[in-house]
Design an enzyme around this catalytic site. Structure first.
Site, PDB file in Angstrom:
ATOM      1  N   SER A   1       0.853  -1.180   0.000  1.00 11.49           N
ATOM      2  CA  SER A   1       0.000   0.000   0.000  1.00 11.49           C
ATOM      3  C   SER A   1       0.893   1.235   0.000  1.00 11.49           C
ATOM      4  O   SER A   1       2.120   1.123   0.003  1.00 11.49           O
ATOM      5  CB  SER A   1      -0.891   0.009   1.240  1.00 11.49           C
ATOM      6  OG  SER A   1      -0.105   0.330   2.366  1.00 11.49           O
ATOM      7  N   LYS A   2       0.256   2.384   0.027  1.00  5.16           N
ATOM      8  CA  LYS A   2       1.009   3.651  -0.023  1.00  5.16           C
ATOM      9  C   LYS A   2       2.075   3.735   1.061  1.00  5.16           C
ATOM     10  O   LYS A   2       3.098   4.380   0.889  1.00  5.16           O
ATOM     11  CB  LYS A   2       0.035   4.825   0.116  1.00  5.16           C
ATOM     12  CG  LYS A   2      -0.760   5.086  -1.148  1.00  5.16           C
ATOM     13  CD  LYS A   2      -0.804   6.580  -1.462  1.00  5.16           C
ATOM     14  CE  LYS A   2      -1.427   6.854  -2.816  1.00  5.16           C
ATOM     15  NZ  LYS A   2      -2.888   6.754  -2.791  1.00  5.16           N
ATOM     16  N   ARG A   3       1.795   3.086   2.193  1.00  7.34           N
ATOM     17  CA  ARG A   3       2.759   3.112   3.294  1.00  7.34           C
ATOM     18  C   ARG A   3       4.134   2.599   2.862  1.00  7.34           C
ATOM     19  O   ARG A   3       5.150   2.963   3.422  1.00  7.34           O
ATOM     20  CB  ARG A   3       2.279   2.197   4.435  1.00  7.34           C
ATOM     21  CG  ARG A   3       1.281   2.790   5.378  1.00  7.34           C
ATOM     22  CD  ARG A   3       0.975   1.823   6.492  1.00  7.34           C
ATOM     23  NE  ARG A   3       0.498   0.526   5.988  1.00  7.34           N
ATOM     24  CZ  ARG A   3       1.108  -0.625   6.213  1.00  7.34           C
ATOM     25  NH1 ARG A   3       2.201  -0.672   6.930  1.00  7.34           N
ATOM     26  NH2 ARG A   3       0.611  -1.747   5.735  1.00  7.34           N
TER      27      ARG A   3
ATOM     28  N   GLY B   1       5.569   3.056   0.078  1.00  6.00           N
ATOM     29  CA  GLY B   1       6.187   3.857  -0.985  1.00  6.00           C
ATOM     30  C   GLY B   1       5.182   4.037  -2.101  1.00  6.00           C
ATOM     31  O   GLY B   1       4.026   3.664  -1.977  1.00  6.00           O
TER      32      GLY B   1
END
Ligand code: GLU
Length: 480
Positions: A253-255, A257
């Site tokens: 996920s965005k976490r 990168g």
């Protein structure tokens, strides 16, 4: 043997993510490896979330990655249109057929009624499925309610107690049970078919022989199998590719990168490197060699070697692959690719006025130093700007022996003419030898005087870039 036909069917509800790009890539590779057909079509039946901008971005991302397709959106073909919202008429015909054959029926239940039903089932046995309330309505009753303005959905009759079985290239033989399914909606009460229904018709009508997609769609497969059966169509083969996990082994996920393909483009990853990296997310070649060109990957791709275990997105690996692909570029190609990253930086003016020759020197100096093309923004600074010496450099420049050495160096250097970095390199070597110095005691102070820092690109390239006068000027300025 029948030609392989595969497809990528993104929903234009956001940019193309790494996971979607990997699905697209695997399908592309399968088609190109087998000499089959690759279709790209758009699943835009989620009217609220689907946007044309996203569709455009997805197409751009696929093209950037180096994928092309034989049929579908943009390129056209004989089975179009390739946007689901433009195929509603086609779906309607098959819905009518299923209704006539009583394989499907109209359902007038409202959202509130269904919600209540769900709550009761949760409280009873926890098994949530449609009760079948509308499955026995008479034709007259149905007609009356439609005439009165009610808007029904359409449900498929699910035969109870049936075992469904498919072969999946990744997961092996997979079995599903229809008992817990309940009759499910194939057309919503706004007349728009649901994904499971539209996707089956598209796959059938476009002659898809292998459905390769993300693992998350495995749970949709039994419903799709029932639709194939109800319509009397043979089922294609399936391959449900495992999830991509972040470095902490949680779903990517965005976490972890950037997740969109375009973000990697902006960061200066080469498309061929991202292509190479994505191919290795779940697939592995037989040999040891992992740095591969598009052609090499196509030649070796084999859907039977797609792994069942989740792939881990390792940014260090992507960086390594990118670096290797940058090194493989010809100098001319590297110069062409690097330019936009400089033009969009604080050095845009410098780059406009830089001679072709100087730009070549800069490129040669940096080619083996970049992890990403966008790094050029930092790496070019030392060539194009002067900076006050940092503490460590200042300390080196304050030592009397170093000052004396730099003076001698400057005097000898002013009488030296050069055209290539190699000549400068041997000049420095000779200087070290002639004066019986230690290499480190020359390089470090010289670099400090020239750049104000104690590490960076090779000195001969820097000197070649600045030329004699600027080099001398920097030394004298540092000595003052
Ligand atoms: N539109 C679906 C998605 O974006 C693809 C479904 C499929 O490949 O069957 O995930």
């Amino acid at each position: 043997m029948e030609k392989v036909t595969v497809r990528f069917a993104p929903s234009p509800t956001g940019p193309l993510h790494i996971g979607g790009a990997r699905s697209a890539l695997f399908n592309y590779l399968e088609a190109r490896h087998t000499g089959g057909r690759f279709i790209v079509r758009i699943e835009d039946t989620d009217l609220e979330r689907s946007k044309r901008e996203f569709e455009d971005e997805i197409i751009q991302s696929l093209k950037w990655l180096g994928l092309d397709w034989d049929e579908g959106i943009v390129v056209g073909g004989e089975n179009g249109p390739y946007r689901q919202t433009e195929r509603l008429e086609i779906y309607q015909q098959y819905v009518r057929k299923l209704l006539e054959e009583d394989q499907a029926y109209y359902c007038f239940c409202t959202e509130e009624e269904l919600e209540k039903e769900r709550e009761q089932q949760m409280a009873a046995d926890g098994l949530v499925r449609y009760s079948g309330k509308c499955s026995h309505l008479s034709r007259e009753e149905v007609q009356k309610r439609i005439a009165a303005g009610e808007k029904p959905a359409v449900r498929l009759r699910v035969p109870p107690g049936k075992q469904l079985e498919v072969h999946d290239y990744v997961r092996g033989d997979v079995r599903f049970d229809t008992d817990t399914m309940g009759d499910f909606i194939i057309v919503k009460n706004d007349g728009i078919p649901v994904y499971n229904f539209a996707v089956v018709l598209d796959d059938v009508l476009m002659g898809v022989t292998l459905v390769m997609r993300a693992e998350e769609h495995l749970s949709n497969t039994p419903r799709q199998l029932l639709i194939y059966q109800a319509l009397g169509f043979p089922t294609p083969a399936f391959a449900h590719v495992s999830l991509i996990l972040g470095s902490d082994h949680q779903k990517m996920s965005k976490r972890h990168g950037a997740t969109s393909v375009m973000a990697y483009r902006e960061m200066g990853y080469l498309p061929e490197a991202v292509f190479n990296f994505l191919a290795l997310l779940g697939w592995s070649p037989e040999g040891e060699q992992e740095i591969m060109t598009q052609e090499e990957i196509i030649a070796q791709f084999d859907v039977n070697r797609v792994s069942k275990s989740p792939a881990v997105f390792d940014l260090n690996k992507l960086n390594y692959i990118n670096q290797q692909h940058i090194k493989r570029l010809s100098l001319e190609e590297f110069k062409r690719r690097m330019r936009p990253y400089l033009e969009n930086s604080e050095f845009s003016e410098d780059i406009k006025t830089l001679s072709e020759e100087k730009y070549s020197v800069l490129a040669q100096a940096l080619k083996d130093r970049l992890v990403c093309l966008a790094d050029v923004k930092d790496q070019a600074r030392v060539f194009l700007r002067r900076q006050e010496p940092e503490k460590e450099a200042q300390e080196l420049l304050a030592i009397p022996e170093n000052q004396a050495m730099l003076k001698t160096f400057a005097e000898e250097f002013s009488a030296f003419d050069f055209q290539e970095a190699a000549e400068i390199k041997s000049f420095i070597k000779k200087f070290i030898k002639n004066h019986q110095l230690n290499a480190k005691n020359v390089y470090m102070p010289l670099r400090s005087a020239l750049t104000g820092v104690t590490h960076g690109p090779d000195l001969p390239w820097l000197i070649l870039f600045w030329d004699k006068q600027e080099t001398l000027d920097r030394i004298w300025t540092a000595l003052e």
